[in-house]
Motif scaffolding. Structure first.
Motif, PDB file in Angstrom:
ATOM      1  N   SER A  34       0.749  -1.262   0.179  1.00 47.17           N
ATOM      2  CA  SER A  34       0.009  -0.108  -0.062  1.00 47.17           C
ATOM      3  C   SER A  34       0.667   1.401   0.084  1.00 47.17           C
ATOM      4  O   SER A  34       0.501   2.413  -0.608  1.00 47.17           O
ATOM      5  N   GLY A  35       2.063   1.380   0.487  1.00 51.45           N
ATOM      6  CA  GLY A  35       2.907   2.346   0.661  1.00 51.45           C
ATOM      7  C   GLY A  35       3.336   2.702  -0.945  1.00 51.45           C
ATOM      8  O   GLY A  35       3.497   3.981  -1.125  1.00 51.45           O
ATOM      9  N   ARG A  39       3.157   6.391  -2.481  1.00 52.46           N
ATOM     10  CA  ARG A  39       4.245   7.058  -3.140  1.00 52.46           C
ATOM     11  C   ARG A  39       3.714   7.542  -4.463  1.00 52.46           C
ATOM     12  O   ARG A  39       4.251   8.417  -5.015  1.00 52.46           O
ATOM     13  N   ALA A 101       5.678  11.549   0.270  1.00 53.83           N
ATOM     14  CA  ALA A 101       4.736  10.592   0.388  1.00 53.83           C
ATOM     15  C   ALA A 101       4.565  10.644   1.907  1.00 53.83           C
ATOM     16  O   ALA A 101       2.985  10.493   2.383  1.00 53.83           O
ATOM     17  N   SER A 102       5.037  10.605   2.777  1.00 50.20           N
ATOM     18  CA  SER A 102       5.124  10.698   4.107  1.00 50.20           C
ATOM     19  C   SER A 102       4.346  12.078   4.684  1.00 50.20           C
ATOM     20  O   SER A 102       3.271  12.233   5.371  1.00 50.20           O
ATOM     21  N   ALA A 105       0.589  11.903   3.029  1.00 50.94           N
ATOM     22  CA  ALA A 105      -0.220  10.688   3.803  1.00 50.94           C
ATOM     23  C   ALA A 105      -0.901  11.374   5.152  1.00 50.94           C
ATOM     24  O   ALA A 105      -1.526  10.558   5.662  1.00 50.94           O
ATOM     25  N   GLN A 118      -7.365   0.614  -2.370  1.00 51.88           N
ATOM     26  CA  GLN A 118      -6.851  -0.494  -1.363  1.00 51.88           C
ATOM     27  C   GLN A 118      -7.977  -1.555  -1.247  1.00 51.88           C
ATOM     28  O   GLN A 118      -7.238  -2.675  -1.071  1.00 51.88           O
ATOM     29  N   GLY A 135       1.156  -1.976   5.455  1.00 50.92           N
ATOM     30  CA  GLY A 135       1.268  -0.493   5.322  1.00 50.92           C
ATOM     31  C   GLY A 135       1.276   0.230   6.691  1.00 50.92           C
ATOM     32  O   GLY A 135       1.872  -0.632   7.578  1.00 50.92           O
ATOM     33  N   ARG A 136       0.309   0.946   6.859  1.00 45.20           N
ATOM     34  CA  ARG A 136       0.229   1.678   8.515  1.00 45.20           C
ATOM     35  C   ARG A 136      -0.901   1.538   9.216  1.00 45.20           C
ATOM     36  O   ARG A 136      -0.991   1.463  10.452  1.00 45.20           O
ATOM     37  N   ASP A 137      -2.081   1.373   8.462  1.00 50.10           N
ATOM     38  CA  ASP A 137      -3.338   1.459   9.072  1.00 50.10           C
ATOM     39  C   ASP A 137      -4.316   0.454   8.450  1.00 50.10           C
ATOM     40  O   ASP A 137      -5.581   0.475   8.226  1.00 50.10           O
ATOM     41  N   ILE A 138      -3.732  -0.661   7.827  1.00 54.55           N
ATOM     42  CA  ILE A 138      -4.389  -1.695   7.186  1.00 54.55           C
ATOM     43  C   ILE A 138      -5.554  -2.501   8.170  1.00 54.55           C
ATOM     44  O   ILE A 138      -6.763  -2.681   8.012  1.00 54.55           O
ATOM     45  N   ARG A 197       9.607  10.224  10.273  1.00 53.25           N
ATOM     46  CA  ARG A 197       8.403   9.591   9.465  1.00 53.25           C
ATOM     47  C   ARG A 197       7.456   8.918  10.655  1.00 53.25           C
ATOM     48  O   ARG A 197       6.220   9.242  10.060  1.00 53.25           O
ATOM     49  N   ASP A 201       3.523   9.496  10.975  1.00 51.18           N
ATOM     50  CA  ASP A 201       2.573   8.376  10.685  1.00 51.18           C
ATOM     51  C   ASP A 201       1.588   8.148  12.094  1.00 51.18           C
ATOM     52  O   ASP A 201       0.402   7.937  11.868  1.00 51.18           O
ATOM     53  N   ARG A 204      -1.078  11.400  12.929  1.00 53.09           N
ATOM     54  CA  ARG A 204      -2.083  12.273  12.156  1.00 53.09           C
ATOM     55  C   ARG A 204      -3.296  11.754  12.482  1.00 53.09           C
ATOM     56  O   ARG A 204      -3.530  11.008  13.082  1.00 53.09           O
TER      57      ARG A 204
HETATM   58  O1  C5P Z   1       5.786   1.775   3.345  1.00 50.41           O
HETATM   59  P1  C5P Z   1       6.342   3.025   2.656  1.00 50.41           P
HETATM   60  O2  C5P Z   1       7.581   3.568   3.260  1.00 50.41           O
HETATM   61  O3  C5P Z   1       6.625   2.701   1.295  1.00 50.41           O
HETATM   62  O4  C5P Z   1       5.271   4.056   2.662  1.00 50.41           O
HETATM   63  C1  C5P Z   1       5.538   5.588   2.262  1.00 50.41           C
HETATM   64  C2  C5P Z   1       4.584   6.267   2.953  1.00 50.41           C
HETATM   65  O5  C5P Z   1       3.325   6.388   2.886  1.00 50.41           O
HETATM   66  C3  C5P Z   1       4.763   6.194   4.493  1.00 50.41           C
HETATM   67  O6  C5P Z   1       5.943   6.959   5.082  1.00 50.41           O
HETATM   68  C4  C5P Z   1       3.384   6.720   5.000  1.00 50.41           C
HETATM   69  O7  C5P Z   1       3.400   7.709   5.709  1.00 50.41           O
HETATM   70  C5  C5P Z   1       2.552   6.343   4.067  1.00 50.41           C
HETATM   71  N1  C5P Z   1       1.747   5.166   4.187  1.00 50.41           N
HETATM   72  C6  C5P Z   1       0.429   5.303   4.730  1.00 50.41           C
HETATM   73  N2  C5P Z   1      -0.399   4.267   4.944  1.00 50.41           N
HETATM   74  C7  C5P Z   1      -0.116   3.254   4.214  1.00 50.41           C
HETATM   75  C8  C5P Z   1       1.109   2.943   3.609  1.00 50.41           C
HETATM   76  C9  C5P Z   1       1.999   3.907   3.659  1.00 50.41           C
HETATM   77  O8  C5P Z   1       0.270   6.555   5.304  1.00 50.41           O
HETATM   78  N3  C5P Z   1      -0.843   2.260   4.621  1.00 50.41           N
END
Ligand code: C5P
Length: 240
Positions: A34-35, A39, A101-102, A105, A118, A135-138, A197, A201, A204
């Protein structure tokens, strides 16, 4: 039958992508990074000169006729990300896009724009039985009803040291001593960047990085990649 969903969350550089991909292979499921979607959207927004400091312009763009999300495509295998029909798998890995991306996001409009994509990946493919998404919030937001949830954590210094070792190996493999700059090879500075980062994350308002109460927590710093995948597979199989 509905797809089996496996959620893999955690901070940056915990081996999420590598371990989730190997887990998906063992289970015969589709792997989704999902990142890479965040991106690719960051690449689209920055090419339109829409900075994260202008959330209302971004919200308007993402709900208007030029919304780029329908032109973002994840293909797996072999794990490529497409934007406007172009393979941007390498272009999304630069330090600049990592940073952007960070920042993007954090914005609710960005998260809302990607959530449908997603949830939909793999749904129309009769060959797909299950999805492993990292990901982060899956496990908390995208698939709160996931069949299995894994949360990969780990000491930030151990994560930074691994990231630097990976980069040195990439430089050796490419025979290019200038592939990364000094800051990207300095463990202390890499740890600081990872921590910044992670902090963004975790704090937020929507889709924050958090461990779901029903997730299995794995300390990525104390195990090898194979051990990590073994633990993940065991946890998932016990829940299916
Ligand atoms: O996982 P990755 O480092 O490739 O993700 C890039 C950025 O996307 C992360 O720093 C994060 O802030 C954001 N991200 C997110 N939610 C996700 C996946 C990634 O906020 N499910």
């Amino acid at each position: 039958a509905p797809l089996v969903r496996v959620a893999v969350d955690g901070p940056s550089a915990t081996g999420k992508s590598d371990s989730a991909q190997q887990l998906a292979q063992r289970l015969g499921f589709l792997y989704v990074d999902s990142g890479a979607l965040f991106r690719a959207l960051a690449l689209a927004l920055s090419s339109k000169l829409l900075p994260a400091s202008n959330p209302s312009a971004i919200a308007a763009y993402l709900t208007g006729p030029e919304n780029p999300v329908p032109r973002i495509q994840w293909t797996f295998p072999p794990g490529r990300i497409m934007l406007n029909g172009h393979d941007v798998s390498l272009a999304i890995r630069t330090d600049e896009i990592t940073q952007k991306a960070s920042e993007y996001a954090v914005l609710p409009a960005v998260r809302e724009a990607l959530i449908g994509l997603q949830r939909h990946i793999g749904v129309d493919d009769p060959n797909v039985r299950g999805v492993v998404m990292d990901g982060r919030d899956i496990g908390t937001t995208v698939f709160p009803d996931a069949d299995a949830k894994l949360f990969l954590d780990g000491d930030v210094h151990v994560r930074a040291a691994r990231r630097v070792r990976q980069r040195r190996q990439q430089m050796a493999a490419a025979g290019d001593e200038k592939l990364f700059d000094a800051a990207a090879l300095d463990v202390v500075r890499v740890a600081e960047a990872l921590a910044a980062r992670d902090y963004r994350d975790r704090t937020r308002p929507q889709g924050a990085l958090a461990c779901a109460p029903d997730a299995v927590v794995i300390d990525s710093a104390s195990v090898t990649l194979t051990e990590q995948v073994d633990m993940m597979e065991k946890a998932v199989r016990s829940r299916l």
